[in-house]
Design an enzyme around this catalytic site. Sequence first.
Site, PDB file in Angstrom:
ATOM      1  N   SER A 105       0.805  -1.229   0.000  1.00 35.11           N
ATOM      2  CA  SER A 105       0.000   0.000   0.000  1.00 35.11           C
ATOM      3  C   SER A 105       0.838   1.280   0.000  1.00 35.11           C
ATOM      4  O   SER A 105       0.311   2.356  -0.241  1.00 35.11           O
ATOM      5  CB  SER A 105      -0.921   0.025   1.226  1.00 35.11           C
ATOM      6  N   ASP A 138      -3.693   7.803   7.881  1.00 40.59           N
ATOM      7  CA  ASP A 138      -4.641   6.971   8.629  1.00 40.59           C
ATOM      8  C   ASP A 138      -3.844   6.078   9.573  1.00 40.59           C
ATOM      9  O   ASP A 138      -2.639   6.284   9.743  1.00 40.59           O
ATOM     10  CB  ASP A 138      -5.593   6.189   7.688  1.00 40.59           C
ATOM     11  N   HIS A 155      -1.086   4.375   7.368  1.00 40.69           N
ATOM     12  CA  HIS A 155      -0.431   4.950   6.187  1.00 40.69           C
ATOM     13  C   HIS A 155      -0.029   6.404   6.371  1.00 40.69           C
ATOM     14  O   HIS A 155      -0.750   7.178   7.012  1.00 40.69           O
ATOM     15  CB  HIS A 155      -1.376   4.839   4.976  1.00 40.69           C
TER      16      HIS A 155
END
Length: 398
Positions: free
Chosen positions: A49, A340, A343
Site C-alpha cells: 500500500s 490513517d 499509512h
Amino acid sequence: MARPSSSSSPFSIIFLILLLSINSISSSSGSPEDLAAAAAAALFIFGDSTIDPGNNNYIETTSDMKANHQPYGQNGFFDKPTGRFTDGRVIVDFIAEFAKLPIIPPFLQPSASFVNGANFGSGGAGVLPETNQGLVIDLQTQLKQFDEVRSNLIEGLGDKKARELISQAVYFISIGSNDYIAGYVLNPKISEAYRPEEFVSMVIGNLSQSIQALYDKGARKFCFLSLCPLGCLPILRAANPKADGGCFEDISALASAHNNALAAVLTSLAHILKGFKYANSDFYSWLDYRIQHPSKYGFKDGVSACCGSGPYGGVYSCGRTKEASGYQVCENPEDFVWWDSFHASERIHEQIAKTLWSDPPSSVGPYNLEKLFLGEEELRIADVVDVEDGWGDFGTTA
Ligand SMILES: *[C@@H]1O[C@H](CO)[C@@H](O)[C@H](O)[C@H]1NC(C)=O
C-alpha cells in the site's frame, strides 16, 4: 572510449550541433536533461500500500484492502479517490514527476500503456505468498505480471529495444511491512512457529530471490524503500501492551532487523551480480526523526492519524461509515505524519521521494535515484549488460 578526433574544426562543431538538434527533435523535447531522462524512461514498481496506485480496485478483496472511496485522495490532486492509501499522491508519483515521466499506471488498469513502466503494487501485499493470502497480489504474482509486460514489450518494440528499455529502467521495491504485521505479529500460528530472526531470514531470503529473478530478466537499477518503525504506526501504538503512549518496540525491532539484513544482501548482490546498481536509505531513522521532531520538518503531529478514530486515531476506520463509532478527519492532513492508522500522509511521501531522488551517499546510496535515472558518472559500457547498441552516446563520461 576513442573519439574520432580531439582537434575539433568549426565544421565538426557545427556538425555536432546539427546532430544534437536532430536528436532532440526526434525525442520530441528539447533540453539535455530531457535527452538524459529519455535514456532511462521507465519505472517498474513492486510492493504494497505504500505504492499501490489502485490495483486493488480490480481484485476481489475486502473493503479494508481498498482505498477507492472518500476521504482517500481528498486533496484533489487526482479528480477522485484512486485507490492510493493516502490523501493524495504516493512516493512513486513524485519520483515519476522528477524523472519527467507520466504517472505510472496500475498494471490492472484496462488498456493502460506500459512503455514508461507499470505499477504492480497491491495494498496488503507481502513478500511471502502466505501474507494476506487470497486478498492481495503477492510479490511472486507481481513478478509474473512483470513477465507479461516484458513479453509484450519485446513483441511491440522488438528484442533489442525492449532489452534496452528493461536494462535502463528503474525497479522500485517497497514491501515487507505486511509480512511482519499481518503475517507474523497478528498471526499466532506463525509467530509461535518461528523465532523472529528465523522469520526475518525467510522474508529476506524470498525478497532476495525476487531481486535475482528481476535481474535475470534484465533489470539492473533498483531502488528500495526500507521499513519504517512499524511499532509507531498509530494502529500499533494504540495496541502497545505497555500502554505508555510509546511505540510498540518489539514490532519496530523486526523492521530494524529486516532493514539490516536487506542492506547486507544488497551489498553482497552488488559484488556478485555484474552491473547491479541500487539506491537504499535508512527510512527507519528518517521517519523516526519526523515522528519525534515533527515541527523541524514542517509537521504539527507525528503521533496520531489524521483520519481514523480511537486513541491516536489508531482504529482503521477512515472512510468506513459502517463502523459504529464513525471516524474523524483532521482539517490539514499536511500537518500530519500519518494519514490513517496504517499509512503516511502525502507530505511524507513527497519528502521521502525528494530524499531518495537527490540526497548524497551519506543518506541514500550507493546511488540516489537521480543518478540511477540519468546514468550519471559511471555509466561505463562494460557495466551495462549484453546490450550491444544504443550506448555510444554515453561513451564520453569522464
Ligand atoms: C520463502 O518463503 C517460504 C514460505 O513462503 C519458505 O518456506 C522458504 O524457505 C523461503 N525461502 C527462502 C530462500 O528463505
